[in-house]
Design a protein around this motif. Sequence first.
Motif, PDB file in Angstrom:
ATOM      1  N   VAL B  32      76.404  23.619  62.973  1.00 16.91           N
ATOM      2  CA  VAL B  32      75.985  24.452  61.844  1.00 16.91           C
ATOM      3  C   VAL B  32      74.460  24.438  61.800  1.00 16.91           C
ATOM      4  O   VAL B  32      73.846  23.394  61.591  1.00 16.91           O
ATOM      5  CB  VAL B  32      76.571  23.933  60.516  1.00 16.91           C
ATOM      6  CG1 VAL B  32      76.175  24.854  59.364  1.00 16.91           C
ATOM      7  CG2 VAL B  32      78.090  23.816  60.612  1.00 16.91           C
ATOM      8  N   VAL B  55      77.218  28.254  64.289  1.00 17.80           N
ATOM      9  CA  VAL B  55      77.283  29.177  63.163  1.00 17.80           C
ATOM     10  C   VAL B  55      75.910  29.201  62.493  1.00 17.80           C
ATOM     11  O   VAL B  55      75.405  28.174  62.033  1.00 17.80           O
ATOM     12  CB  VAL B  55      78.442  28.835  62.186  1.00 17.80           C
ATOM     13  CG1 VAL B  55      78.384  27.393  61.734  1.00 17.80           C
ATOM     14  CG2 VAL B  55      78.429  29.767  60.982  1.00 17.80           C
ATOM     15  N   CYS B  56      75.294  30.377  62.514  1.00 18.07           N
ATOM     16  CA  CYS B  56      73.928  30.533  62.009  1.00 18.07           C
ATOM     17  C   CYS B  56      73.584  32.019  61.939  1.00 18.07           C
ATOM     18  O   CYS B  56      73.872  32.761  62.886  1.00 18.07           O
ATOM     19  CB  CYS B  56      72.963  29.825  62.969  1.00 18.07           C
ATOM     20  SG  CYS B  56      71.232  29.924  62.461  1.00 18.07           S
ATOM     21  N   LYS B  80      76.447  32.659  57.807  1.00 19.57           N
ATOM     22  CA  LYS B  80      76.425  31.309  57.250  1.00 19.57           C
ATOM     23  C   LYS B  80      77.775  30.630  57.428  1.00 19.57           C
ATOM     24  O   LYS B  80      78.784  31.291  57.661  1.00 19.57           O
ATOM     25  CB  LYS B  80      76.054  31.374  55.760  1.00 19.57           C
ATOM     26  CG  LYS B  80      74.590  31.698  55.520  1.00 19.57           C
ATOM     27  CD  LYS B  80      74.182  31.275  54.112  1.00 19.57           C
ATOM     28  CE  LYS B  80      72.664  31.231  53.986  1.00 19.57           C
ATOM     29  NZ  LYS B  80      72.243  30.601  52.722  1.00 19.57           N
ATOM     30  N   PHE B  81      77.774  29.302  57.284  1.00 25.71           N
ATOM     31  CA  PHE B  81      78.997  28.507  57.401  1.00 25.71           C
ATOM     32  C   PHE B  81      80.050  28.899  56.379  1.00 25.71           C
ATOM     33  O   PHE B  81      79.732  29.167  55.213  1.00 25.71           O
ATOM     34  CB  PHE B  81      78.643  27.023  57.222  1.00 25.71           C
ATOM     35  CG  PHE B  81      79.825  26.128  57.060  1.00 25.71           C
ATOM     36  CD1 PHE B  81      80.498  25.643  58.182  1.00 25.71           C
ATOM     37  CD2 PHE B  81      80.286  25.760  55.793  1.00 25.71           C
ATOM     38  CE1 PHE B  81      81.600  24.810  58.044  1.00 25.71           C
ATOM     39  CE2 PHE B  81      81.387  24.934  55.647  1.00 25.71           C
ATOM     40  CZ  PHE B  81      82.046  24.450  56.773  1.00 25.71           C
ATOM     41  N   ASP B  85      85.569  27.641  59.269  1.00 28.09           N
ATOM     42  CA  ASP B  85      84.966  27.344  60.571  1.00 28.09           C
ATOM     43  C   ASP B  85      85.407  25.971  61.088  1.00 28.09           C
ATOM     44  O   ASP B  85      85.336  25.691  62.284  1.00 28.09           O
ATOM     45  CB  ASP B  85      83.431  27.358  60.484  1.00 28.09           C
ATOM     46  CG  ASP B  85      82.881  28.752  60.162  1.00 28.09           C
ATOM     47  OD1 ASP B  85      83.605  29.741  60.404  1.00 28.09           O
ATOM     48  OD2 ASP B  85      81.744  28.833  59.666  1.00 28.09           O
ATOM     49  N   VAL B  94      75.701  19.132  61.790  1.00 29.65           N
ATOM     50  CA  VAL B  94      75.024  20.000  60.838  1.00 29.65           C
ATOM     51  C   VAL B  94      73.517  19.765  60.915  1.00 29.65           C
ATOM     52  O   VAL B  94      73.054  18.622  60.861  1.00 29.65           O
ATOM     53  CB  VAL B  94      75.524  19.730  59.399  1.00 29.65           C
ATOM     54  CG1 VAL B  94      74.798  20.626  58.402  1.00 29.65           C
ATOM     55  CG2 VAL B  94      77.033  19.949  59.321  1.00 29.65           C
ATOM     56  N   ILE B 105      79.624  20.324  53.446  1.00 25.78           N
ATOM     57  CA  ILE B 105      80.275  20.311  54.761  1.00 25.78           C
ATOM     58  C   ILE B 105      80.719  18.896  55.111  1.00 25.78           C
ATOM     59  O   ILE B 105      81.819  18.676  55.619  1.00 25.78           O
ATOM     60  CB  ILE B 105      79.334  20.871  55.845  1.00 25.78           C
ATOM     61  CG1 ILE B 105      78.924  22.306  55.489  1.00 25.78           C
ATOM     62  CG2 ILE B 105      79.997  20.830  57.224  1.00 25.78           C
ATOM     63  CD1 ILE B 105      77.853  22.888  56.409  1.00 25.78           C
TER      64      ILE B 105
END
Lengths: 260, 260
Positions: B32, B55-56, B80-81, B85, B94, B105
Motif C-alpha cells: 500500500v 495499490v496507489c 486508494k486502498f 484488497d 504499508v 489497515i
Amino acid sequence: MADTPDKTFPAVQGGGSLIVAWQVKGKRILVVGGGEVAAGRILNCLNADALVTVVCPPSGLNPEVAHRIAQSQVTHLARKFEPSDLDGADMVLVAVDDPAASSEIWQLCRARRIPANIADVPPECDFYFGSVHCDGPLQIMVSTNGKGPRLASTIRKFIAAALPRDAGRAIETVGALRVKLRAIAPRPEDGPRRMAWMTKVSDKYSWDEMCGFDEEDMANLLRYYPSGKVPELDVLRAMRNGDENQLDVFDGSFGFSVGA
Amino acid sequence: MADTPDKTFPAVQGGGSLIVAWQVKGKRILVVGGGEVAAGRILNCLNADALVTVVCPPSGLNPEVAHRIAQSQVTHLARKFEPSDLDGADMVLVAVDDPAASSEIWQLCRARRIPANIADVPPECDFYFGSVHCDGPLQIMVSTNGKGPRLASTIRKFIAAALPRDAGRAIETVGALRVKLRAIAPRPEDGPRRMAWMTKVSDKYSWDEMCGFDEEDMANLLRYYPSGKVPELDVLRAMRNGDENQLDVFDGSFGFSVGA
C-alpha cells in the motif's frame, strides 16, 4: 519474472527470500520437539524475548532443552503434541523425526494461519532459519537459501571475525545518541532536522570510531546539534580534555547550549 | 528473562528479533503506497519471487515504482486502498504518509492474521526490514533492531566489501555439488553419509577456495565420495591436469567410479 536492464533502477535478481526481523517479544511460540534442532530454535526465540512453550515427552529432551526447562526459561508440556497446543500460539516450530506427525501439524497451522517452520521439510515452511551473529542490538543473518547451511555458518564466522570487536557497542551508542537527541529536540516537527543531523553523524565517523564514544563524547557531540554541524573526530576527542577552545567551531549564530 | 551463567550452554542474550528468511515465492504481497519506501520494499519482494500488487493513486507513484508497473513486474491498482484488497493477500506492507489510514489497515490485517509491516510505526509491525546484501543465493541481512538504520546500511556495505567477490558463486558450487551428490547417492538411507561427506567438504576447503571450483573440480571431488574421503586442495587442483596418479590416495577398497 524477467527484468529489462535499466540504468536507473536496480534489476530484479530473484531466487532469494524476504529476510525480515520478526518481532516476537512477548509472543507465544510453540516448539514441538526437544532435540538438538529444537535447542537451537529455542535459543533463537529466547534471544528475541519470545514466550516459548516446548512440547516433548521427557525422554526426548536434549540436555540443553532440559537446562532451559530447569531454568524456567521455557514452559514445558511433558507429552506428545496435541492440536489444542496451537490455541493462542503466534508461531510454531516443529523439529521431530516424524514426517507424518509434522505434516499434520503443518496442515493445522495452515488452517489457522499460524506461521510455521517444519525443520528439514522446506515445502512445509513459511520461513527458514539462517545462521545468525548476535552482538547486542546488532544481528547479522546469513542465508544461503538452502544451498549450503554449513557454508552459511562458515560465512557467519568470517563476518564475526571481520567486524570490529565493539560493533554492538557502536550501535548502542548511536541508539543512545538518538534517544538523547530526541530528549533535547522532542517536537515532531524537529523530526526531519533530527534525522538529517543523525545522518551527518553516521556519515562523519566510521562505525569503529563510534565504538569508542563514551557518555562524555556523546554529550559533547550533542552540543553541536543546534548548529546543525558535526565536528571532526579529533575535535571531538580534544573536547574530552575539556579543551573548550574547540568550541570556536560554532559559528556563533546559535546561543543554545545543550545540558553541558 | 534472566539467564544463569552456565559453562555448557549459550546464555540467553535477549533484546533481539527472530531473523528469518520468509518464503514468499508465488505468494501474494500487497504493497500500500508507491513512494520511495514502497519502492525499496517492492524490490525486496521481487527479489524473493513474490507476486506483488501495489495499490496507489497514479499521482503517488515514485519513478522506480512506475517503472516496475510499466515493466509488468507488479500489478497496479490505481486508487486508494480498499479493505477488499486484503482478500487473498499473504502479506501486507504499508508505506503511506497517513497514520490513521495505516493504523486501520494494521487492524484489518490483525483481524485476518495477515502478517503486516507499517513503515515507520514499530508497534504496528509483525516484522521489520533490515539492510540486505544479495549475491546470488547468498543473502546477508543486517539489523540494528531499530537503533541505527543508517548504521545497518554502513555495516552491510562493510560486509559486502570484506566478502570474497565470488562468495555467491561458492554457494552455487556447494549447492550444485549437493545436487550432483544426491544424483549418485539418491537413496534416503544415504542421507547421513551424504551429509557427513558434505560437512567434510565444507570443513576441508575455505569458502574462497570453493569459489574457484569449476565443473571439472566438482566431478573430480565427487569421485572421492565412495571412499568417504575429501582430497587436499592441491590434490584436487592437480587432478585438473588429468594427473590420474593422484587417485592413488584412494585406498583401493572401492571399485566404484563416479561418471568420469
